[in-house]
Design an enzyme around this catalytic site. Structure first.
Site, PDB file in Angstrom:
ATOM      1  N   ASN A   1       3.036 -47.644  23.026  1.00  0.00           N
ATOM      2  CA  ASN A   1       3.927 -48.732  22.627  1.00  0.00           C
ATOM      3  C   ASN A   1       4.420 -48.518  21.202  1.00  0.00           C
ATOM      4  OD1 ASN A   1       3.170 -51.083  20.597  1.00  0.00           O
ATOM      5  ND2 ASN A   1       1.232 -50.292  21.415  1.00  0.00           N
TER       6      ASN A   1
ATOM      7  N   ASN B   1       3.539 -48.624  14.112  1.00  0.00           N
ATOM      8  CA  ASN B   1       4.913 -48.953  14.488  1.00  0.00           C
ATOM      9  C   ASN B   1       5.678 -49.752  13.445  1.00  0.00           C
ATOM     10  OD1 ASN B   1       4.488 -47.692  17.032  1.00  0.00           O
ATOM     11  ND2 ASN B   1       3.406 -49.534  17.726  1.00  0.00           N
ATOM     12  N   THR B   2       5.078 -49.957  12.275  1.00  0.00           N
ATOM     13  CA  THR B   2       5.769 -50.527  11.127  1.00  0.00           C
ATOM     14  C   THR B   2       5.717 -49.481  10.018  1.00  0.00           C
ATOM     15  OG1 THR B   2       5.209 -52.813  11.711  1.00  0.00           O
ATOM     16  CG2 THR B   2       5.757 -52.383   9.412  1.00  0.00           C
TER      17      THR B   2
ATOM     18  N   LYS C   1      -8.449 -54.319  10.364  1.00  0.00           N
ATOM     19  CA  LYS C   1      -8.294 -53.440  11.526  1.00  0.00           C
ATOM     20  C   LYS C   1      -7.739 -52.102  11.071  1.00  0.00           C
ATOM     21  CE  LYS C   1      -6.792 -53.342  16.328  1.00  0.00           C
ATOM     22  NZ  LYS C   1      -6.265 -54.168  17.453  1.00  0.00           N
TER      23      LYS C   1
ATOM     24  N   PHE D   1       5.516 -55.240  15.956  1.00  0.00           N
ATOM     25  CA  PHE D   1       5.214 -56.610  15.528  1.00  0.00           C
ATOM     26  C   PHE D   1       6.331 -57.586  15.940  1.00  0.00           C
ATOM     27  CE2 PHE D   1       2.361 -55.372  11.615  1.00  0.00           C
ATOM     28  CZ  PHE D   1       1.368 -54.961  12.483  1.00  0.00           C
TER      29      PHE D   1
ATOM     30  N   ASN E   1      -7.316 -49.228  16.043  1.00  0.00           N
ATOM     31  CA  ASN E   1      -5.990 -49.460  16.596  1.00  0.00           C
ATOM     32  C   ASN E   1      -5.599 -48.285  17.497  1.00  0.00           C
ATOM     33  OD1 ASN E   1      -3.274 -50.555  16.844  1.00  0.00           O
ATOM     34  ND2 ASN E   1      -3.579 -51.512  14.850  1.00  0.00           N
TER      35      ASN E   1
ATOM     36  N   SER F   1      -1.238 -50.593  12.412  1.00  0.00           N
ATOM     37  CA  SER F   1      -0.239 -50.329  13.447  1.00  0.00           C
ATOM     38  C   SER F   1       0.605 -49.135  13.021  1.00  0.00           C
ATOM     39  CB  SER F   1       0.669 -51.537  13.648  1.00  0.00           C
ATOM     40  OG  SER F   1       1.771 -51.187  14.462  1.00  0.00           O
TER      41      SER F   1
END
Length: 345
Positions: free
Chosen positions: A116, A185-186, A225, A120, A254, A183
């Site tokens: 994925n 993805n940021t 995390k 966010f 994560n 994450s």
């Protein structure tokens, strides 16, 4: 309960014929409708008991829901009804944001994985808190974790501002708060795991938490995390800083950027974080190193790649105090919660 849980493979076949994100949304909607109906709510209910303590919190069992499945905190009660000992929702950012362009979620069924790059996507802090306040999970004895992050448009140098807004917003409504700095993805978010950046984030968070503790008359545990792609030296830095700054727990881990285990599979080269069984070994290594560095008493939540009760056992054996599920639920269904509790029992 047994019939509905065991019939999940039939539903999965239909869901897997759809776009992954659409199937995700449809599943949550269906689960919510089933919960809202008193008859089906009882059929879906599970209450596995294996009481334990985590960060000073009393859990019904040590199997939790990982953040990411319910980003807006809109389905807390329905998800908790599946038998979790604790539920974590988010990641929420101060302002609503759409996330990355679609498609942004991909199944790799042969490896029981997901990739994925959601980014966010969420409705923002105000909507999130409104949803949390409507839920009954906490009043019924459930433990609720609220996971906070930064907006994509916020420069990384100003990330602390977003985390402070998130901390202040969710504090009154959480049993514990998770600071998501891992994450993939940021942009640049994982840079916050480095020594100087992490210290610069944790110090003001701890100060703000002390103010909120005085304001509300209770101390809400803070967890961090972290990623599975850290070097031993990076793990050691984090392990050193967490107790220094009064952080109460760590969630490991994560999603991963590694693709070694899925090379050659469709979608394997899509950008984003990989979740599922290949993350299990990476997570175990991080948990083991954290336990070695943090000592026996420090709370660790193990997450990443749990698809069987045996893998939940392995997380605990590596040093985790509790575990969380996400991708395993997508492939195995809600019966996995009970399987993990039974295995840990």
């Amino acid at each position: 309960m047994s019939f509905l849980f065991n019939s999940y493979p039939l539903a999965r076949a239909a869901l897997f014929s759809m776009d992954a994100e659409k199937a995700h949304d449809l599943t949550l909607s269906a689960l919510q409708k089933a919960y809202d109906c008193s008859l089906t709510r009882g059929l879906l209910a599970a209450h596995p008991q294996l009481p334990c303590t985590l960060m000073g919190l009393s859990l019904r069992n040590p199997v939790g829901l990982a953040a990411g499945l319910d980003k807006n905190g809109a389905h807390i009660d329905a998800l908790g009804n599946l038998g979790f000992g604790f539920v974590e929702v988010g990641t929420v950012t101060p302002k609503a944001q759409p996330g990355n362009p679609r498609p942004r979620m991909f199944r790799l069924p042969r490896a029981q994985c997901l990739i994925n790059r959601m980014g966010f996507n969420n409705h923002g802090l105000d909507a999130f808190i409104a949803n949390v306040r409507k839920s009954q999970w906490r009043s019924q004895g459930g433990i609720l974790g609220l996971n906070i992050g930064k907006n994509a448009a916020t420069p990384i140098d100003n990330a602390v501002d977003d985390y402070l807004l998130g901390l202040e917003g969710v504090y009154a409504h959480a049993d514990y708060i998770t600071v998501n700095i891992s994450s993939p993805n940021t942009a640049n978010l994982r840079n916050l795991q480095g020594r100087d950046a992490l210290s610069a984030l944790l110090s003001p968070l701890q100060e703000k938490r002390k103010m909120l503790e005085d304001q509300y008359g209770r101390r809400v545990p803070l967890a961090i995390k972290i990623a599975p792609d850290l070097t031993t030296e990076e793990i050691d830095v984090i392990a050193n800083l967490l107790p220094q700054h009064g952080i109460d727990g760590v969630i490991a881990t994560n999603t991963t950027l590694a693709r070694d285990a899925v090379q050659g599979l469709p979608y394997a080269n899509e950008a984003g974080g990989l979740s599922g069984p290949p993350v299990h070994a990476l997570s175990l290594a991080v948990i083991s190193r954290l336990r070695e560095q943090l000592g026996a008493g420090y709370p660790i939540i193990g997450v990443g790649g749990i698809a069987t009760g045996r893998q939940a056992q392995e997380k605990i054996a590596a040093g985790a105090n509790a575990v969380q599920l996400y991708t395993g639920l997508i492939y195995q269904g809600p019966a996995l919660v009970q399987q993990c509790v039974n295995a840990l029992r």
